[in-house]
Every structure is written in structure tokens, then in C-alpha cells.
Design a protein around this motif. Structure first.
Motif, mmCIF file in Angstrom:
data_model
loop_
_atom_site.group_PDB
_atom_site.id
_atom_site.type_symbol
_atom_site.label_atom_id
_atom_site.label_comp_id
_atom_site.label_asym_id
_atom_site.label_seq_id
_atom_site.Cartn_x
_atom_site.Cartn_y
_atom_site.Cartn_z
ATOM 1 N N GLN A 82 0.837 -1.202 0.000
ATOM 2 C CA GLN A 82 0.000 0.000 0.000
ATOM 3 C C GLN A 82 0.878 1.261 0.000
ATOM 4 N N TYR A 83 0.263 2.393 -0.356
ATOM 5 C CA TYR A 83 0.926 3.680 -0.131
ATOM 6 C C TYR A 83 1.253 3.827 1.355
ATOM 7 N N SER A 84 2.225 4.683 1.638
ATOM 8 C CA SER A 84 2.616 4.876 3.032
ATOM 9 C C SER A 84 3.073 6.310 3.235
ATOM 10 N N VAL A 85 3.529 6.612 4.441
ATOM 11 C CA VAL A 85 3.961 7.969 4.772
ATOM 12 C C VAL A 85 5.311 8.252 4.129
ATOM 13 N N SER A 86 5.554 9.507 3.817
ATOM 14 C CA SER A 86 6.794 9.880 3.130
ATOM 15 C C SER A 86 8.014 9.738 4.027
ATOM 16 N N GLU A 87 7.825 9.885 5.333
ATOM 17 C CA GLU A 87 8.967 9.810 6.251
ATOM 18 C C GLU A 87 9.632 8.433 6.221
ATOM 19 N N GLY A 88 8.846 7.386 5.981
ATOM 20 C CA GLY A 88 9.384 6.033 5.964
ATOM 21 C C GLY A 88 8.732 5.154 7.012
ATOM 22 N N TYR A 89 8.938 3.872 6.882
ATOM 23 C CA TYR A 89 8.356 2.850 7.755
ATOM 24 C C TYR A 89 8.861 3.065 9.180
ATOM 25 N N ARG A 90 7.936 3.299 10.092
ATOM 26 C CA ARG A 90 8.335 3.700 11.449
ATOM 27 C C ARG A 90 9.220 2.669 12.150
ATOM 28 N N PRO A 91 8.918 1.367 12.092
ATOM 29 C CA PRO A 91 9.831 0.426 12.762
ATOM 30 C C PRO A 91 11.255 0.469 12.214
ATOM 31 N N LEU A 92 11.413 0.725 10.924
ATOM 32 C CA LEU A 92 12.755 0.827 10.361
ATOM 33 C C LEU A 92 13.449 2.090 10.861
ATOM 34 N N ARG A 93 12.723 3.193 10.901
ATOM 35 C CA ARG A 93 13.303 4.430 11.415
ATOM 36 C C ARG A 93 13.641 4.303 12.899
ATOM 37 N N ASP A 94 12.781 3.622 13.659
ATOM 38 C CA ASP A 94 13.074 3.389 15.077
ATOM 39 C C ASP A 94 14.351 2.572 15.243
ATOM 40 N N ARG A 95 14.504 1.573 14.394
ATOM 41 C CA ARG A 95 15.695 0.731 14.503
ATOM 42 C C ARG A 95 16.952 1.529 14.181
ATOM 43 N N LEU A 96 16.891 2.343 13.140
ATOM 44 C CA LEU A 96 18.035 3.181 12.800
ATOM 45 C C LEU A 96 18.355 4.155 13.931
ATOM 46 N N ALA A 97 17.316 4.742 14.504
ATOM 47 C CA ALA A 97 17.531 5.677 15.612
ATOM 48 C C ALA A 97 18.212 4.986 16.785
ATOM 49 N N GLN A 98 17.791 3.752 17.078
ATOM 50 C CA GLN A 98 18.400 3.024 18.187
ATOM 51 C C GLN A 98 19.864 2.707 17.898
ATOM 52 N N THR A 99 20.181 2.395 16.636
ATOM 53 C CA THR A 99 21.570 2.138 16.266
ATOM 54 C C THR A 99 22.439 3.359 16.535
ATOM 55 N N TRP A 100 21.919 4.549 16.211
ATOM 56 C CA TRP A 100 22.674 5.772 16.485
ATOM 57 C C TRP A 100 22.767 6.036 17.983
ATOM 58 N N ARG A 101 21.677 5.796 18.715
ATOM 59 C CA ARG A 101 21.729 6.014 20.172
ATOM 60 C C ARG A 101 22.746 5.072 20.824
ATOM 61 N N ASP A 102 22.881 3.854 20.271
ATOM 62 C CA ASP A 102 23.872 2.920 20.797
ATOM 63 C C ASP A 102 25.293 3.452 20.616
ATOM 64 N N GLN A 103 25.469 4.371 19.660
ATOM 65 C CA GLN A 103 26.771 5.014 19.452
ATOM 66 C C GLN A 103 26.897 6.308 20.254
ATOM 67 N N GLY A 104 25.899 6.602 21.079
ATOM 68 C CA GLY A 104 25.949 7.796 21.911
ATOM 69 C C GLY A 104 25.373 9.039 21.273
ATOM 70 N N VAL A 105 24.671 8.887 20.135
ATOM 71 C CA VAL A 105 24.104 10.024 19.424
ATOM 72 C C VAL A 105 22.646 10.198 19.842
ATOM 73 N N GLU A 106 22.315 11.369 20.369
ATOM 74 C CA GLU A 106 20.966 11.632 20.852
ATOM 75 C C GLU A 106 20.073 12.064 19.687
ATOM 76 N N LEU A 107 19.099 11.198 19.353
ATOM 77 C CA LEU A 107 18.124 11.501 18.303
ATOM 78 C C LEU A 107 16.970 10.519 18.433
ATOM 79 N N ASP A 108 15.926 10.709 17.617
ATOM 80 C CA ASP A 108 14.851 9.722 17.538
ATOM 81 C C ASP A 108 14.392 9.605 16.094
ATOM 82 N N ALA A 109 13.338 8.856 15.861
ATOM 83 C CA ALA A 109 12.879 8.565 14.504
ATOM 84 C C ALA A 109 12.519 9.822 13.725
ATOM 85 N N ASP A 110 12.136 10.892 14.412
ATOM 86 C CA ASP A 110 11.779 12.128 13.711
ATOM 87 C C ASP A 110 12.988 12.848 13.132
#
Length: 406
Positions: A81-109
Motif C-alpha cells: 500500500q501507499y505509506s507515509v513519506s517519512e518512511g516505515y516507522r519500525p525501520l526508522r526506530d531501529r536506525l535511531a536506536q543504532t545511532w543512540r547505541d553510538q551515543g548520538v541523541e536523536l529519535d525517529a523524527d
């Protein structure tokens, strides 16, 4: 006159070039994309395309991921189906967690999913650049970045002039195992670049396409991580980071991402909506599943395989290159940069290399925005096994020796 011949006559009579935009008229074929066609020619040893080896793709895990997605009716519907332009939220959450594991403060937004990091560069160029703005990059630098930014008709400058040259709008940098040189920036260089960008108000575009392909230990922290550590999070910073799964999983899914302060992401989302609405929902959902099942062994296997090929190419260059030829010694990535003696031309050499030795590479002049250094070339080792690398470099060395004797 039949309908077909009549339509051909009309098409031939139209001056399409006059109808194109100024950017359309400036657009030219990529030497690298054209050289990739050589891969289909029998007998050619190609060091031209810096692309992953399909033998290393995690095919079984990819097949299982697709099966799991389509076995779940709700997930299958979402994937198709069509989806949001930002991207699939679970994938963005996973990427955000990978960066946080490196000490980088951010979230999916702080993250936007793109069609590979190439689209990321295109969107960034469209957001920031007006005609005549200055873009700084290394000399040489990634050809795809130059092509993406050229849509805005900018002026190009040398990244080395960040602190003292004309005021720039963007500084593009690939700090880890750069395409085309394979070089890596040290900590002092990274710190100085961030300090100069801050002092001059320049937005830094960090391309992390090859950062996972490290063969001699981990590289220094990314520019994004260094700046976030100094400022507390990604949001107060001026670094925009581009990443991709093309080099570590598969390029065919075309999934990359941008990490940036939220105001930048919000505006990039609008540009992406106009470009393609969103990245393939199926590709994103499958990739999120693949990441759940891949494990660290996959990256370790890539590093082992590509690292062996890097070693083979460097050893072959040591054995077969004539005096006056020098080359980089990359600690990761897919490329070795070769400088030829003054007066030689990589493009002219390529024609003779194909005709007489059946070996291909990319002439170095393609990687310069202005004033190309033509006595250079790029060799990619990612697609060839060590024996093929040895044979191809031996052929190239034989050609260079004959050129020197002319």
C-alpha cells in the motif's frame, strides 16, 4: 507514407534540445554508468564498477523475509500500500536506536528513508542550493554527489578551502573509505572540519556509504556523532548524514536514509513527497525484517571477503606497477586510487586497456568538478576474486610499462 514512418519523420524534425531546461541540457552520461556495460563483454576484467558482489547477498534471509511479510495479511497489505513519506516507522526506530547505541541523541523524527543515498543527495541539493551557491568537496570526490548537486547550477570549490575560501553553502565529505580514493579522515581532520564549518556557518553533508566496510579496525566516530556529542543531540547541529543499505545488504531494494535536525527533515519530507511520495513500502518492511534476522556475522563475512580482495589488489599493484605510479592504501571500502606519471591520460589509457589488455577501470578525470586531474584512475576490487585481481593488475602493469616505453 505509413503511420510509423510519418511519426518517425515528425520526431526527427523536433528540436528537443531547445525544449529542455538548462539543467536538462547540461546533463551528460556518467562515465561510470557507461563503463558498467563492459561487465557483459566476454574476457573483460573490470575494475570499473564499485558495486557489491551478488555472491555475498543474503539471499536466503531475503527470501524468508518476503515469505514472512506475505504470510501476515496485515503486514502484506501494508507492504503493498501507499505509506507515509517519512518512511516505515519500525525501520526508522531501529536506525535511531543504532545511532543512540553510538551515543548520538536523536529519535525517529530525525530520520527520513530515501531511495538509496543517491536520492538523499539529490533532495539535499534541491533543499539547500540556489544557482551560484558554492559547494565544497574533496578533489577528487564522488561523481554521484556532483551530479546530484549540479541540478542547482552551483559553483564548486575545494574542501581544503573551507576555512579561508569563498563562503560556501554546503560542504560535502565522505570521511570513511571515500569513493574514489579510499582515504579516511583522521580525528584531527574531522575536528578541524567541524570547527571550520561552525565558524563559517556551512552545512556539512556527510556521506557514510562505506563506513561498515572496515578492514583494519573501526574508523573514528562519524562527523554526526562528534558534533552531537559536543552539542548534546543532532538537532542543534549542522551535520546532515546520509546512509545506505546498498553496500551491506543489497542495492536492489534501494533503501537509504538521511539523519538531520528535525526542521531539515520536515522540509526534506515535502521534497520527497513531490519526487516519489515514499520509498517502496515492501522494500522497507522486508529490510526491517532482514535486519532482525541477519546478525553480526553478515558484516563480518563482508569485511573478510572484501578485505581479502583489497589485500590482493595492493599486493598486485606492488608487484606489477612500473616506477612513477603511486596509489592509495585504503583501510576499507571498495576502491584504490592510482596516480599515473605526468602527461598520461586515464581516459586515453582506458581505450587502449580495453583494446589490447581487456581490462577496464574508471578514468580519474570523472571525479573532479573542475580542472580534472587526468593522469589518474580508480580501481574497484569488490567484484573480483584475488586470482582475477592478480591477472587484471598484471595486464594493467604491462600496458603502463609499454606506455612508458613509447
Amino acid at each position: 507514407m505509413n503511420a510509423l514512418s510519418s511519426s518517425e519523420h515528425i520526431a526527427d524534425a523536433i528540436d528537443w534540445a531547445a525544449a529542455f531546461s538548462s539543467y536538462g541540457r547540461r546533463a551528460t552520461a556518467s562515465e561510470i554508468r557507461e563503463l558498467l556495460k563492459l561487465l557483459d563483454q566476454p574476457g573483460i576484467i573490470s575494475f570499473a564498477g564499485g558495486i557489491p558482489d551478488p555472491a555475498l547477498f543474503p539471499l536466503e534471509i531475503l527470501a524468508e523475509a518476503h515469505a514472512r511479510v506475505f504470510a501476515d495479511p496485515a503486514l502484506a497489505q501494508a507492504a503493498l500500500q501507499y505509506s507515509v513519506s517519512e518512511g516505515y516507522r519500525p525501520l526508522r526506530d531501529r536506525l535511531a536506536q543504532t545511532w543512540r547505541d553510538q551515543g548520538v541523541e536523536l529519535d525517529a523524527d530525525n530520520i527520513l528513508i530515501t531511495n538509496g543515498s543517491q536520492q538523499a543527495l539529490d533532495l539535499i541539493g534541491r533543499l539547500f542550493l540556489d544557482p551560484g551557491d558554492v559547494v565544497l568537496s574533496a578533489r577528487p570526490t564522488y561523481l554521484g554527489a556532483l551530479q546530484a548537486f549540479n541540478a542547482a547550477a552551483p559553483r564548486h570549490g575545494d574542501l581544503a578551502d573551507l576555512a579561508t575560501g569563498p563562503k560556501a553553502k554546503l560542504a560535502y565529505v565522505m570521511p570513511d573509505f571515500a569513493n574514489p580514493t579510499g582515504e579516511t579522515m583522521g580525528m584531527n581532520q574531522r575536528s578541524a572540519l567541524l570547527a571550520d564549518a561552525e565558524a563559517r556557518g556551512v552545512t556539512v553533508v556527510e556521506d557514510g556509504a562505506y563506513v561498515s566496510l572496515s578492514y583494519d579496525g573501526e574508523p573514528p566516530p562519524s562527523l554526526l556523532a562528534l558534533e552531537a556529542a559536543a552539542k548534546g543531540s543532532v538537532d542543534p547541529g549542522r551535520v546532515i548524514h546520509c546512509g545506505t543499505f546498498s553496500k551491506t545488504i543489497v542495492p536492489g531494494l534501494r533503501v537509504g536514509w538521511i539523519v538531520a535536525p528535525r526542521p531539515v527533515i520536515r522540509k526534506l519530507v515535502l521534497l520527497k513527497q513531490a519526487a516519489d511520495l515514499h520509498t517502496s513500502s515492501l522494500a522497507q518492511i522486508v529490510l526491517a525484517d532482514v535486519l532482525d534476522h541477519l546478525g553480526p556475522g553478515h558484516i563480518q563475512a563482508l569485511r573478510a571477503a572484501y578485505g581479502e580482495r583489497r589485500d590482493a589488489m595492493l599486493a598486485a599493484l606492488d608487484r606489477h606497477m612500473p616506477p612513477g605510479v603511486s596509489w592509495s592504501r585504503p583501510k576499507g571500502g571498495m576502491f584504490v586510487w592510482v596516480d599515473l606519471p605526468e602527461g598520461q591520460d586515464g581516459a586515453a589509457l582506458l581505450q587502449r586497456a580495453i583494446e589490447t589488455e581487456r581490462v577496464a577501470f574508471v578514468p580519474g578525470g570523472a571525479f573532479f568538478a573542475t580542472e580534472p586531474r587526468r593522469n589518474s584512475l580508480r580501481l574497484a576490487f569488490s567484484l573480483s576474486d584475488p586470482a582475477t585481481i592478480e591477472e587484471g593488475v598484471a595486464r594493467l602493469g604491462r600496458l603502463l610499462r609499454s606506455e612508458a616505453a613509447r
